[in-house]
Design an enzyme around this catalytic site. Structure first.
Site, short mmCIF file in Angstrom:
data_model
loop_
_atom_site.label_atom_id
_atom_site.label_comp_id
_atom_site.label_asym_id
_atom_site.label_seq_id
_atom_site.Cartn_x
_atom_site.Cartn_y
_atom_site.Cartn_z
N ARG A 192 0.83 -1.21 0.00
CA ARG A 192 0.00 0.00 0.00
C ARG A 192 0.86 1.25 0.00
O ARG A 192 0.52 2.25 -0.64
CB ARG A 192 -0.96 0.00 1.20
CG ARG A 192 -2.03 1.07 1.11
CD ARG A 192 -3.09 0.91 2.18
NE ARG A 192 -2.55 1.16 3.52
CZ ARG A 192 -3.28 1.12 4.64
NH1 ARG A 192 -4.58 0.82 4.57
NH2 ARG A 192 -2.74 1.34 5.81
N GLU B 165 -15.69 7.20 6.56
CA GLU B 165 -14.92 6.57 7.63
C GLU B 165 -14.73 7.58 8.75
O GLU B 165 -15.16 8.74 8.64
CB GLU B 165 -13.57 6.09 7.11
CG GLU B 165 -12.71 7.21 6.53
CD GLU B 165 -11.45 6.70 5.85
OE1 GLU B 165 -11.31 5.49 5.66
OE2 GLU B 165 -10.60 7.54 5.51
N LYS C 53 -2.48 7.35 1.07
CA LYS C 53 -2.20 7.65 2.47
C LYS C 53 -1.07 8.69 2.49
O LYS C 53 0.10 8.36 2.70
CB LYS C 53 -1.82 6.38 3.23
CG LYS C 53 -2.02 6.45 4.74
CD LYS C 53 -1.90 5.08 5.37
CE LYS C 53 -1.96 5.14 6.88
NZ LYS C 53 -3.27 5.51 7.41
#
Length: 289
Positions: free
Chosen positions: A52, A184, A151
């Protein structure tokens, strides 16, 4: 013993671990990161986190100057040097030092930083009695502006929502996407249980694909529970039988109240408790990984 921090493969005492004030990671939030956990000396789903990280870097045209295997080995070595078995690990890759302008072509030497330390995100009693959350007025970044699956080091969007939560006396806040659907929380993915079925926002709702999120989905399906990834709104949260959050640092934590509305009977539910225990068994190596 002073903790050691790894920067570009070299170890520095925590107090001496420094990067340039001209680094675009500092100046513009130009970089990516991962948060990982180790249990009993083993990093949980290290390969998934590394994958990721490289995907996030590729999405922002940032080349990480280390091979994946080399970076994974450096994470394990930094843990060993610091004599940590149960720890939190922060992997950071910055664009590197450059000019005061935005142009990333004027930067050089991306910095690869590995920090290992202990962490306790929530007090123990909240895992037993449950967490209260509010809905933030700060929405999740529009995917056409900054894809939430990246991210990145720029977490101001999440921080502003976190401030709303803490100002309201809550340690977490729910974030909606640009369409008003549930995305989220500021640092965790969200799940609900309704009539024995688990529901969670789908990836196209503007969420980060959590490593712990996927682990919990796998655990639930292994024991025969149905998990549905779909578009959700606040009505789903308010009318749920149970609710819980997942995250690398948070693990699995129950939510018993949203916007001053009790969820279910206002106590952690049986499926949440069961998944919490199963996740702990998984990361402690008591079940297959």
């Amino acid at each position: 013993m002073s903790l050691k921090v790894s920067i570009n493969g070299k170890l520095f005492d925590k107090a001496d671990a420094k990067i340039s004030v001209y680094d675009h990671g500092l100046l513009y939030g130009d970089g990516v990161f991962e948060g990982l956990r180790s249990y009993n000396g083993k990093v949980f789903r290290l390969e998934d986190h590394i994958d990721r990280l490289y995907a996030s870097a590729r999405a922002i045209h940032l080349e990480i100057p280390m091979a994946r295997s080399e970076l994974a080995e450096a994470v394990v070595e930094t843990l060993k040097v610091n004599d940590l078995t149960d720890a939190y690990i922060r992997l950071v890759v910055t664009r590197g030092a450059g000019s005061l302008g935005l142009d990333p072509r004027r930067t050089s030497d991306p910095q690869v930083i590995i920090i290992t330390d202990t962490i306790s995100l929530y007090p123990d009693e909240l895992y037993e009695h449950g967490l209260k959350i509010i809905t933030s007025g700060t929405i999740r970044n529009h995917p056409a502006a900054l894809n939430p699956r990246i991210k990145s080091l720029n977490y101001l969007n999440n921080i502003l929502a976190k401030i709303e939560g803490t100002n309201a006396g809550c340690l977490e806040a729910l974030m909606l996407n640009h369409q008003g659907h549930v995305a989220e929380c500021t640092g965790d993915n969200i799940f609900i249980v309704l009539k024995g079925v688990i529901h969670t926002p789908s990836v196209d709702s503007g969420i980060l694909e959590g490593i712990t999120r996927q682990a919990v989905i796998d655990l639930a399906r292994e024991i025969g529970l149905t998990v549905i990834e779909r578009t959700m709104d606040r009505h789903d949260i308010y009318t749920a039988d149970e609710c819980f959050l997942t995250g690398t640092a948070a693990e699995v934590i129950p939510v018993i109240d949203c916007d001053a509305r009790p969820i279910g009977d206002g106590h952690p539910g049986p499926i949440t408790k069961d998944l919490h225990h199963r996740f702990h068994a998984l990361v402690r190596g008591e079940t297959r990984s």
